[in-house]
Structures are given as structure tokens and as C-alpha cells.
Design a protein around this motif. Structure first.
Motif, mmCIF file in Angstrom:
data_model
loop_
_atom_site.group_PDB
_atom_site.id
_atom_site.type_symbol
_atom_site.label_atom_id
_atom_site.label_comp_id
_atom_site.label_asym_id
_atom_site.label_seq_id
_atom_site.Cartn_x
_atom_site.Cartn_y
_atom_site.Cartn_z
ATOM 1 N N ASP A 146 0.839 -1.193 0.000
ATOM 2 C CA ASP A 146 0.000 0.000 0.000
ATOM 3 C C ASP A 146 0.879 1.250 0.000
ATOM 4 O OD1 ASP A 146 -2.235 -1.570 0.104
ATOM 5 O OD2 ASP A 146 -2.509 -1.373 2.279
ATOM 6 N N ALA A 147 0.294 2.338 -0.468
ATOM 7 C CA ALA A 147 0.989 3.616 -0.383
ATOM 8 C C ALA A 147 1.030 4.062 1.075
ATOM 9 C CB ALA A 147 0.259 4.652 -1.237
ATOM 10 N N VAL A 148 2.145 4.641 1.475
ATOM 11 C CA VAL A 148 2.315 5.104 2.848
ATOM 12 C C VAL A 148 2.693 6.580 2.832
ATOM 13 C CG1 VAL A 148 3.616 4.835 4.991
ATOM 14 C CG2 VAL A 148 3.047 2.812 3.625
ATOM 15 N N TYR A 149 1.853 7.401 3.408
ATOM 16 C CA TYR A 149 2.140 8.831 3.495
ATOM 17 C C TYR A 149 3.336 9.048 4.415
ATOM 18 C CZ TYR A 149 1.604 13.767 4.734
ATOM 19 O OH TYR A 149 1.832 15.099 4.944
ATOM 20 N N GLY A 168 0.608 20.360 2.909
ATOM 21 C CA GLY A 168 -0.310 19.228 2.860
ATOM 22 C C GLY A 168 -0.226 18.333 4.076
ATOM 23 N N PHE A 169 -1.185 17.403 4.125
ATOM 24 C CA PHE A 169 -1.324 16.469 5.230
ATOM 25 C C PHE A 169 -1.862 15.149 4.685
ATOM 26 C CE2 PHE A 169 -1.986 20.800 6.538
ATOM 27 C CZ PHE A 169 -1.173 20.940 7.653
ATOM 28 N N GLU A 170 -1.799 14.127 5.505
ATOM 29 C CA GLU A 170 -2.329 12.831 5.074
ATOM 30 C C GLU A 170 -3.838 12.937 4.858
ATOM 31 O OE1 GLU A 170 -2.195 8.101 6.315
ATOM 32 O OE2 GLU A 170 -1.533 9.620 7.752
ATOM 33 N N GLY A 171 -4.290 12.420 3.711
ATOM 34 C CA GLY A 171 -5.708 12.430 3.390
ATOM 35 C C GLY A 171 -6.323 11.047 3.505
ATOM 36 N N LYS A 172 -7.475 10.866 2.878
ATOM 37 C CA LYS A 172 -8.229 9.626 2.993
ATOM 38 C C LYS A 172 -8.358 8.936 1.631
ATOM 39 C CE LYS A 172 -8.977 10.619 7.284
ATOM 40 N NZ LYS A 172 -8.234 9.894 8.336
ATOM 41 N N PRO A 173 -8.280 7.600 1.606
ATOM 42 C CA PRO A 173 -8.499 6.874 0.346
ATOM 43 C C PRO A 173 -9.965 6.904 -0.062
ATOM 44 C CG PRO A 173 -8.161 5.339 2.158
ATOM 45 C CD PRO A 173 -7.895 6.710 2.710
ATOM 46 N N PHE A 174 -10.236 6.463 -1.281
ATOM 47 C CA PHE A 174 -11.597 6.507 -1.827
ATOM 48 C C PHE A 174 -12.620 5.813 -0.936
ATOM 49 C CE2 PHE A 174 -9.529 7.112 -6.096
ATOM 50 C CZ PHE A 174 -10.137 8.312 -6.390
ATOM 51 N N LEU A 175 -12.260 4.678 -0.366
ATOM 52 C CA LEU A 175 -13.229 3.862 0.365
ATOM 53 C C LEU A 175 -13.283 4.179 1.853
ATOM 54 C CD1 LEU A 175 -12.675 0.386 -1.350
ATOM 55 C CD2 LEU A 175 -14.399 2.125 -1.866
ATOM 56 N N PHE A 193 -7.574 21.357 -1.534
ATOM 57 C CA PHE A 193 -8.035 20.212 -2.332
ATOM 58 C C PHE A 193 -7.764 18.920 -1.570
ATOM 59 C CE2 PHE A 193 -3.689 21.316 -3.419
ATOM 60 C CZ PHE A 193 -3.016 20.104 -3.344
ATOM 61 N N HIS A 194 -8.418 17.866 -2.005
ATOM 62 C CA HIS A 194 -8.212 16.550 -1.409
ATOM 63 C C HIS A 194 -8.101 15.525 -2.523
ATOM 64 C CE1 HIS A 194 -9.632 12.721 0.572
ATOM 65 N NE2 HIS A 194 -8.618 13.074 1.339
ATOM 66 N N ALA A 204 -4.739 5.432 -0.140
ATOM 67 C CA ALA A 204 -4.114 6.576 0.517
ATOM 68 C C ALA A 204 -4.793 7.855 0.044
ATOM 69 C CB ALA A 204 -2.609 6.627 0.208
ATOM 70 N N GLY A 205 -4.388 8.961 0.645
ATOM 71 C CA GLY A 205 -4.937 10.252 0.243
ATOM 72 C C GLY A 205 -3.985 11.369 0.611
ATOM 73 N N LEU A 206 -4.237 12.547 0.063
ATOM 74 C CA LEU A 206 -3.381 13.704 0.301
ATOM 75 C C LEU A 206 -4.247 14.955 0.325
ATOM 76 C CD1 LEU A 206 -0.562 14.911 0.631
ATOM 77 C CD2 LEU A 206 -0.301 14.832 -1.855
#
Length: 432
Positions: free
Chosen positions: A220-223, A242-249, A288-289, A295-297
Motif C-alpha cells: 500500500d501507499a504510505v504517506y 499538505g497532510f495525510e488524506g483519505k483513500p476513496f473507500l 483540495f483533497h 491513501a490520500g493527500l
């Protein structure tokens, strides 16, 4: 009209949405692989493959592809992202068969001619040069690289001059066989199209397409967070935090979209009103997100002159921190209305709707009913957004990227300290 779907025996999904009051059709093939599926030595090959797909097949030359689609007034294009690659066309309803044949032909029988390959490498080198000369574009690539250090998900889709130059036709064929397959592909058509007609066109050409030959993504991607700074003699500075965001699910995916909208999603947003309108510290500011499958950003972008950087950063960071203790239902309601309107307005475009259908199928395994999405947005309260703001801005290592005259830009460790002290101050103020 409802989305109709059929899954072929080989696993390829065919989806259509009929629109009776239009004369055109947008149709395409979306494959669930992108730049993050490249091996380290393949950086940029997914994007190069997208370019080379239009450079000739066993039945058509590069010129033939262009001429045939434009003879009927159509358009054809492709796109590569971090997790998907798509090939699509827009034609009148009577030309669905031709467009489908061309798209399937370039997918199944591209020749990857060596002469064409050398020319396209040169084109991409020019594209890379243009990107480097555009700070407000390239800073986003550097931002992602700093946020996901040493990982494919953080690399630029374009690749580098060094990697692009090494690729051969055989490598393109190998990558295509490894990453493309019926088990990770969807064919979508939206507009003046009947499901059975499009299904027959796809089935006759792709029913024997096998699965992709590669393994699933191993990690998995790791922020990570981090920073990138490039001092240039420019009239303005491009700055991202920026900061750690959320994945799609993730449960908080839609809440993160609302948070970004409240903070910097339009002219009524916190950042625009405070930083641009009241203080005049920048000419552009937004939030933006970005989401990926795992993962997310979350990001904030500001463009300003060197003389305003020193004052801009503390104000921006304070605005970030106050959100966890000071957000109203009115702001959340306005952000919800913006997202609802964006969803419905974009659905009016056949191209946007086709992309949306493909993306949702590849992510969720189904098309999300619009009302389901609206209900999820309506269930999000100001209290939940405040909690998410605290977890997002105080719970992860920041990412900082900047290009331009960055002398006054606050040091990375000072930004971290400012975030920490600001949250203590806002909590104390709320308690009193």
C-alpha cells in the motif's frame, strides 16, 4: 436513465448510460493501472504507452487513426493517471462501431514502431521541458513526491528524460501484457447509445482478451510527509502545504471533500476570504483533497509575491488550526451545496459522466446512485468536520513544497511547531 452493465465471460465490464436527447456518444476503455504500477526502471512508461497507442497498428498507420476518426467529425484521446489509463472517443451515434473498432485496435494490435517511438520520446522530452518551465504545474508533482517519498504513487506521471530514453518497443509490449487485461478493464459508453449495440461491438473485439499477467500491487501507499524547496528568480512563489488524506473507500472520504471546500473551495471559503480578500496576501489560494485506492493527500496551494510570504504562512496556518474548534453548520451546508452542484453539473457532460462511471466501477465495483452520494454528504455535520480537521491537521506530519523566491518561507520545523502551538492556543481559547 439507469446505467446498464454486463460482465463478459473474461471479466471485462461493459457499462452504458443512454441519453435520448443527445446525438453524440462518448465511449472508451479504462484500465485499472497507471503510473504507480511501474517498476522503478519503468518510470514514465505508462504515459509513453498512452502516446504510442496512437502511432499505428497492424491495420492502421498513425495518420489512418487520425483521418478515420476525423472523417466522421469525431475526437479521440487518452489519459494516464496514478491508478488508471483511459482511451476514449466522442462521435455521433451512427459512428459508435468505427470508434469502438479504433479503440480496440490500438489496445490489441499497436505495433510500437521504433521510428515512431524515437519521435514520441522527443515529444515527451518537450512536454517535460514545458512542465519544468511551468512552476504552478511542476510544484504539484514535487508536492506528491515529498508526501510519498520513494514510492510510485508519488512520482510524476511523465517520468524523467533519463528513464524515457531507455524504453524500447519490447518493453512497451511487456508492460502492456503485464498491466492490461480484461479482469481490470471496463468499457463505457454514454450518450445516444443502446446497451445491446455497444455490448456487441465490445464483445466481438475483446471477448478473447485475457487477464493481465502481472501480480497485484504488493504494498500500500504510505504517506511520509516531508518537504521540497527550489529557489528560482521568479515574480511569484508557488507554495503547497499538505497532510495525510483519505483513500476513496474511507469513511471520511466525503467529509474530506467538504473540509477542503470549507477551507479553500471557492470565493466564500475561509482561506479566500481571510488571506486574499481581507489581507490581500496572495492572488490565488485554494484547498483540495486527492484520493487513491489506499491513501490520500490533503493540500493547500497559495501563489503570492516574495514580499507577502512571511506574513502569509502564519495566517494560513492559523486558519488551518482554528477549523477544529470553529466551524459552523452554515459553512458545511454551503460546502455541501457546492459539492452537490458540482456532482450534478458534471454529470451533464457525457465525458465527465463516462469517466465517473468507470472510476466508480474500478473503485467500488459498482456505480454509486446519485442519491446515495447526496445522502452521504447530507449525513456529515459540522461537529464531524471539526473532528476531521483536528485529526488531519494535527495528526500527521506536514508536507511542504515551494518553487520561486522562497527566502522568507518559514522553515519546515518552524511550520511543525506553529501547527502544534496553534492548536494548543485554539483549545485554550475554546475552553475559556
Amino acid at each position: 436513465m439507469p446505467v446498464e452493465t454486463t460482465t463478459l465471460a473474461n471479466g471485462l465490464i461493459v457499462a452504458t448510460e443512454h441519453r435520448p436527447h443527445v446525438e453524440s456518444v462518448v465511449l472508451g476503455l479504462w484500465n485499472h493501472s497507471g503510473s504507480r504500477d511501474e517498476r522503478p526502471e519503468e518510470h514514465g512508461i505508462a504515459h509513453l504507452l498512452e502516446h504510442m497507442a496512437f502511432k499505428g497498428t497492424g491495420r492502421r498507420s498513425a495518420e489512418d487513426i487520425a483521418v478515420e476518426i476525423e472523417n466522421v467529425g469525431g475526437e479521440i484521446n487518452a489519459s494516464t493517471s496514478v491508478e488508471t489509463t483511459s482511451f476514449f472517443a466522442r462521435v455521433l451515434k451512427e459512428d459508435v462501431g468505427l470508434a469502438t473498432d479504433i479503440l480496440c485496435d490500438i489496445l490489441r494490435d499497436s505495433v510500437f514502431d521504433e521510428d515512431e517511438l524515437q519521435r514520441e520520446k522527443h515529444v515527451i522530452a518537450q512536454e517535460l521541458g514545458a512542465a519544468m518551465d511551468t512552476p504552478d504545474d511542476i510544484v504539484f508533482d514535487r508536492f506528491a513526491e515529498a508526501a510519498f517519498q520513494g514510492q510510485p504513487v508519488g512520482r510524476s506521471v511523465l517520468g524523467t528524460r533519463e528513464t524515457i530514453e531507455t524504453f524500447s518497443s519490447d518493453q512497451l509490449r511487456s508492460y502492456l501484457a503485464r498491466e492490461y487485461g480484461a479482469d481490470r478493464m471496463i468499457a463505457v459508453a454514454v450518450g445516444a447509445v443502446e446497451h445491446d449495440v455497444f455490448l456487441r461491438e465490445i464483445e466481438s473485439r475483446l471477448s478473447d482478451l485475457g487477464p493481465h499477467a502481472g501480480a497485484q500491487r504488493a504494498t500500500d501507499a504510505v504517506y511520509t510527509g516531508g518537504e521540497f524547496r527550489e529557489s528560482r528568480s521568479l515574480l511569484d512563489a508557488q507554495i503547497l502545504i499538505g497532510f495525510e488524506g483519505k483513500p476513496f473507500l474511507a469513511r471520511d472520504f466525503y467529509a474530506s471533500q467538504i473540509l477542503a471546500t470549507v477551507l479553500g473551495g471557492g470565493m466564500s471559503s475561509r482561506l479566500f476570504q481571510e488571506i486574499r480578500e481581507r489581507r490581500g496576501l496572495c492572488y490565488s489560494v485554494s484547498a483540495f483533497h486527492w484520493s487513491f485506492s489506499d491513501a490520500g493527500l490533503f493540500g493547500i496551494h497559495a501563489a503570492t509575491g516574495e514580499e507577502d510570504i512571511e506574513e502569509l504562512l502564519p495566517v494560513l496556518l492559523d486558519q488551518i488550526c482554528t477549523l477544529s474548534n470553529d466551524i459552523s453548520e452554515e459553512e458545511v451546508s454551503r460546502a455541501r451545496a457546492q459539492l452537490r452542484a458540482s456532482l450534478l453539473m458534471s454529470s451533464e457532460s457525457s465525458m465527465s459522466r463516462a469517466s465517473q462511471i468507470a472510476r466508480q466501477f474500478l473503485t467500488h465495483g459498482r456505480v454509486l446512485p446519485r442519491q446515495e452520494v447526496l445522502d452521504r454528504l447530507n449525513d456529515i455535520s459540522a461537529e464531524r468536520i471539526a473532528d476531521l480537521a483536528h485529526r488531519t491537521f494535527m495528526g500527521s506530519v506536514p508536507t511542504v513544497a515551494g518553487i520561486g523566491p522562497l527566502g522568507p518561507l518559514m522553515p519546515y520545523d518552524a511550520i511543525q511547531r506553529r501547527l502544534g502551538s496553534s492548536v494548543v492556543e485554539t483549545r485554550q481559547a475554546a475552553a475559556s
